[in-house]
Write a protein that holds these residues in place. Structure first.
Motif, mmCIF file in Angstrom:
data_model
loop_
_atom_site.group_PDB
_atom_site.id
_atom_site.type_symbol
_atom_site.label_atom_id
_atom_site.label_comp_id
_atom_site.label_asym_id
_atom_site.label_seq_id
_atom_site.Cartn_x
_atom_site.Cartn_y
_atom_site.Cartn_z
ATOM 1 N N SER A 8 8.855 16.082 7.703
ATOM 2 C CA SER A 8 8.208 15.043 6.890
ATOM 3 C C SER A 8 6.693 15.062 6.979
ATOM 4 C CB SER A 8 8.724 13.660 7.306
ATOM 5 O OG SER A 8 8.427 13.397 8.676
ATOM 6 N N GLY A 9 6.126 16.074 7.633
ATOM 7 C CA GLY A 9 4.677 16.103 7.734
ATOM 8 C C GLY A 9 4.156 17.318 8.458
ATOM 9 N N ILE A 10 2.832 17.363 8.574
ATOM 10 C CA ILE A 10 2.104 18.458 9.219
ATOM 11 C C ILE A 10 1.390 17.910 10.442
ATOM 12 C CG2 ILE A 10 0.084 19.979 8.978
ATOM 13 C CD1 ILE A 10 0.861 20.393 6.087
ATOM 14 N N PRO A 12 5.135 10.995 3.209
ATOM 15 C CA PRO A 12 4.900 12.115 4.136
ATOM 16 C C PRO A 12 3.552 11.977 4.818
ATOM 17 C CG PRO A 12 4.485 12.814 1.883
ATOM 18 C CD PRO A 12 4.990 11.393 1.792
ATOM 19 N N MET A 13 3.340 12.756 5.890
ATOM 20 C CA MET A 13 2.191 12.521 6.758
ATOM 21 C C MET A 13 1.471 13.785 7.174
ATOM 22 S SD MET A 13 4.059 9.726 9.174
ATOM 23 C CE MET A 13 5.665 10.345 8.706
ATOM 24 N N VAL A 14 0.198 13.572 7.540
ATOM 25 C CA VAL A 14 -0.583 14.531 8.313
ATOM 26 C C VAL A 14 -0.927 13.819 9.609
ATOM 27 C CG1 VAL A 14 -2.760 15.779 8.508
ATOM 28 C CG2 VAL A 14 -1.536 15.739 6.314
ATOM 29 N N ILE A 15 -0.493 14.387 10.743
ATOM 30 C CA ILE A 15 -0.678 13.761 12.055
ATOM 31 C C ILE A 15 -1.764 14.497 12.803
ATOM 32 C CG2 ILE A 15 0.437 13.052 14.194
ATOM 33 C CD1 ILE A 15 1.831 11.754 11.972
ATOM 34 N N ALA A 16 -2.765 13.759 13.278
ATOM 35 C CA ALA A 16 -3.856 14.367 14.041
ATOM 36 C C ALA A 16 -4.230 13.435 15.181
ATOM 37 C CB ALA A 16 -5.058 14.638 13.147
ATOM 38 N N GLY A 17 -3.452 13.484 16.250
ATOM 39 C CA GLY A 17 -3.731 12.638 17.402
ATOM 40 C C GLY A 17 -3.215 13.293 18.664
ATOM 41 N N SER A 18 -3.866 13.002 19.814
ATOM 42 C CA SER A 18 -3.451 13.632 21.071
ATOM 43 C C SER A 18 -3.421 12.662 22.241
ATOM 44 C CB SER A 18 -4.388 14.801 21.414
ATOM 45 O OG SER A 18 -5.722 14.336 21.570
ATOM 46 N N THR A 19 -3.812 11.398 22.016
ATOM 47 C CA THR A 19 -3.808 10.436 23.113
ATOM 48 C C THR A 19 -2.482 9.695 23.155
ATOM 49 O OG1 THR A 19 -4.814 8.753 21.695
ATOM 50 C CG2 THR A 19 -6.301 10.120 22.992
ATOM 51 N N MET A 53 0.826 -1.207 0.000
ATOM 52 C CA MET A 53 0.000 0.000 0.000
ATOM 53 C C MET A 53 0.858 1.254 0.000
ATOM 54 S SD MET A 53 -3.320 0.821 0.127
ATOM 55 C CE MET A 53 -2.958 2.042 -1.117
ATOM 56 N N PHE A 54 1.913 1.266 0.799
ATOM 57 C CA PHE A 54 2.718 2.474 0.892
ATOM 58 C C PHE A 54 3.532 2.728 -0.372
ATOM 59 C CE2 PHE A 54 2.651 2.583 5.783
ATOM 60 C CZ PHE A 54 1.634 3.515 5.763
ATOM 61 N N GLN A 55 3.677 1.734 -1.231
ATOM 62 C CA GLN A 55 4.319 1.970 -2.518
ATOM 63 C C GLN A 55 3.419 2.796 -3.433
ATOM 64 O OE1 GLN A 55 5.782 -1.740 -4.225
ATOM 65 N NE2 GLN A 55 6.237 -2.531 -2.195
ATOM 66 N N LYS A 56 2.123 2.832 -3.109
ATOM 67 C CA LYS A 56 1.153 3.594 -3.911
ATOM 68 C C LYS A 56 0.692 4.874 -3.210
ATOM 69 C CE LYS A 56 0.784 0.178 -6.927
ATOM 70 N NZ LYS A 56 1.201 0.323 -8.347
ATOM 71 N N THR A 57 1.145 5.100 -1.979
ATOM 72 C CA THR A 57 0.585 6.155 -1.130
ATOM 73 C C THR A 57 1.322 7.480 -1.304
ATOM 74 O OG1 THR A 57 -0.111 4.503 0.492
ATOM 75 C CG2 THR A 57 0.009 6.784 1.246
ATOM 76 N N ASP A 58 0.559 8.554 -1.416
ATOM 77 C CA ASP A 58 1.141 9.895 -1.511
ATOM 78 C C ASP A 58 1.145 10.618 -0.171
ATOM 79 O OD1 ASP A 58 1.549 10.357 -4.556
ATOM 80 O OD2 ASP A 58 -0.437 9.462 -4.404
ATOM 81 N N VAL A 59 0.143 10.361 0.674
ATOM 82 C CA VAL A 59 0.069 10.978 2.003
ATOM 83 C C VAL A 59 -0.572 9.975 2.959
ATOM 84 C CG1 VAL A 59 -0.796 12.897 3.410
ATOM 85 C CG2 VAL A 59 -0.253 13.281 1.000
ATOM 86 N N LEU A 60 -0.040 9.887 4.169
ATOM 87 C CA LEU A 60 -0.664 9.122 5.240
ATOM 88 C C LEU A 60 -1.300 10.092 6.221
ATOM 89 C CD1 LEU A 60 -1.172 6.493 6.895
ATOM 90 C CD2 LEU A 60 1.030 6.922 8.014
#
Length: 435
Positions: A369-371, A347-354, A322-329
């Protein structure tokens, strides 16, 4: 040579220890893994011996809120404090009892514990020079206090300016003396009850007492710490080994086209409420030209109530492919998942607080590497994904980290290091000489 590997009963901590144990076994060690009963089959399939934790410190990660009443009501950092007190510090007595029983049987040369198996703290606090060699494996961002960083939890960036170090000192004092005072007291009481002595360190600093400290990342991704780095071994992540080629799912042709592919996951632990990230991400990315692959990590796909024509919802995906086809996680920021993405240059978008998610997100941002998002509003997720897709610097930095991580083999490096005497002594108790 006999090794006992110890882990709290959480997949993200057990799985790396199994991989390390398998490497040790290949290199001639007899390996026992002390962890939850639900992981017995995985351990045995790896060719290792499994010993179950006692019921007093075992639990099913699929129902943490049921096992620890009140947990579900705790937001963000307060849940992390709750977990430290109830899930980890209160487990010390039972964990130490199980570990001590294995050591008393004799011939244990090595104890290797991941950093949330706090049952190693009594062993390291007892002052017994005849103890086995003890190693600590950091399966999360390094939690130990340092003059160069703020306290672990909120995700403060490091700072070595005069003002920044004053900030670090004041925040760390507040954390140890107030925020985590009860957790540290629970740990200290458990250690005193077990070995008749106070704990030799603050509860989150216990890995620094070990003969070896292995950090499962690269020095380029973790924060530099001038007062700690000499005692740490950055060995790279332990991501498991590729098995047979998986069968491609029926929807796979959708990710073979020219459209950007966005994968969304809440991991395998924080996924009891898929409305925290998966549903807002599907809603926010609906109507874009991206193909969205949302994986629940276990709960049935029908648990996801939000749908969109450009979204696929599935329980699991073959991440290697899957990650060979992925542009953003888009992820809540699990340590293992983030490294798996980086190992593929995603590269990533991170949205977690726990749990430790604030700290993971802060490292992603610092690495370039991400936001990091402090909200999961659909519109915010949409903007963040479009930013990462539109700015090639995020992909470039993820690819640089991919190259750095490709040169590291965490399990092999740990096994090789453990054939040598510990670096902090000429020959520590229980040290193992090269074969």
């Amino acid at each position: 040579m006999k090794a006992v590997l110890c882990s709290a009963p959480l997949t993200g901590h057990v799985q790396p220890m199994i991989s390390i144990g398998r490497q040790l076994a290949e290199d001639g060690w007899a390996v026992t893994i002390l962890t939850g009963r639900l992981f017995r089959d995985r351990v045995v399939r790896a060719g290792l011996e499994h010993v179950a934790l006692s019921p007093s410190c075992d639990y099913d990660e699929r129902d943490l809120d049921g096992h620890f009443p009140g947990r579900a009501r705790m937001p963000g950092v307060l849940r992390a404090r709750f977990d430290l007190e109830h899930m980890f510090a209160r487990a010390i007595a039972g964990q130490h009892e199980g570990l001590a029983a294995l050591i008393e049987k004799g011939d244990v040369d090595l104890v290797l514990a991941e950093n949330l198996f706090l049952g190693a703290l009594p062993l390291l606090s007892a002052g017994d020079r005849d103890r086995p060699r003890v190693g600590a494996v950091c399966t999360s961002p390094l939690m130990a206090n340092s003059a160069d960083t703020g306290p672990f939890g909120p995700g403060f960036p490091p700072s070595t300016t005069r003002l920044g170090m004053l900030r670090n000192r004041l925040l760390t004092a507040g954390s140890t003396s107030f925020v985590l005072r009860r957790a540290n007291g629970i740990a200290n009481d458990a250690v005193r009850s077990a070995v008749g002595r106070d704990a030799a360190s603050f509860v989150l600093d216990w890995p620094l007492l070990a003969d070896d400290v292995f950090v499962l990342t690269s020095a380029g991704f973790e924060y530099p710490r001038r007062d700690l780095d000499a005692s740490l071994q950055y060995v790279g992540p332990v991501l498991g080994r590729g098995g047979p080629e998986p069968e491609l799912p029926a929807w796979w042709d959708r990710v073979e086209g020219p459209e950007p592919v966005v994968v969304v996951t809440q991991g395998t632990l924080d996924n009891e409420d898929l409305g925290r990230l998966i549903e807002p991400a599907i809603a926010g990315l609906a109507g874009t030209d991206a193909i969205v692959v949302a994986t629940t990590g276990g709960p049935p796909a029908t648990s996801v109530k939000v749908r969109a024509p450009n979204a696929v919802v599935t329980e699991f995906v073959p991440f290697d492919l899957m990650f060979q086809k992925t542009d953003v996680l888009v992820t809540n920021g699990g340590w293992g998942g983030v490294h798996f993405a980086l190992s593929h240059g995603v590269p990533m978008v991170i949205a977690g607080s726990t749990e430790d998610k604030n700290e993971v997100a802060a490292r992603v941002v610092r690495s370039g590497s991400g936001i990091r998002l402090r909200t999961t509003r659909p519109a915010a997720i949409r903007r963040a994904v479009q930013t990462v897709l539109g700015d090639p610097s995020y992909r470039a930095r993820a690819l640089e980290l991919q190259v750095e991580l490709a040169e590291m083999d965490g399990a092999r490096s740990i096994s090789e290091a453990l054939t040598r005497p510990p670096a902090n002594t000429t020959e520590a108790p229980g040290s193992c000489r090269p074969r």
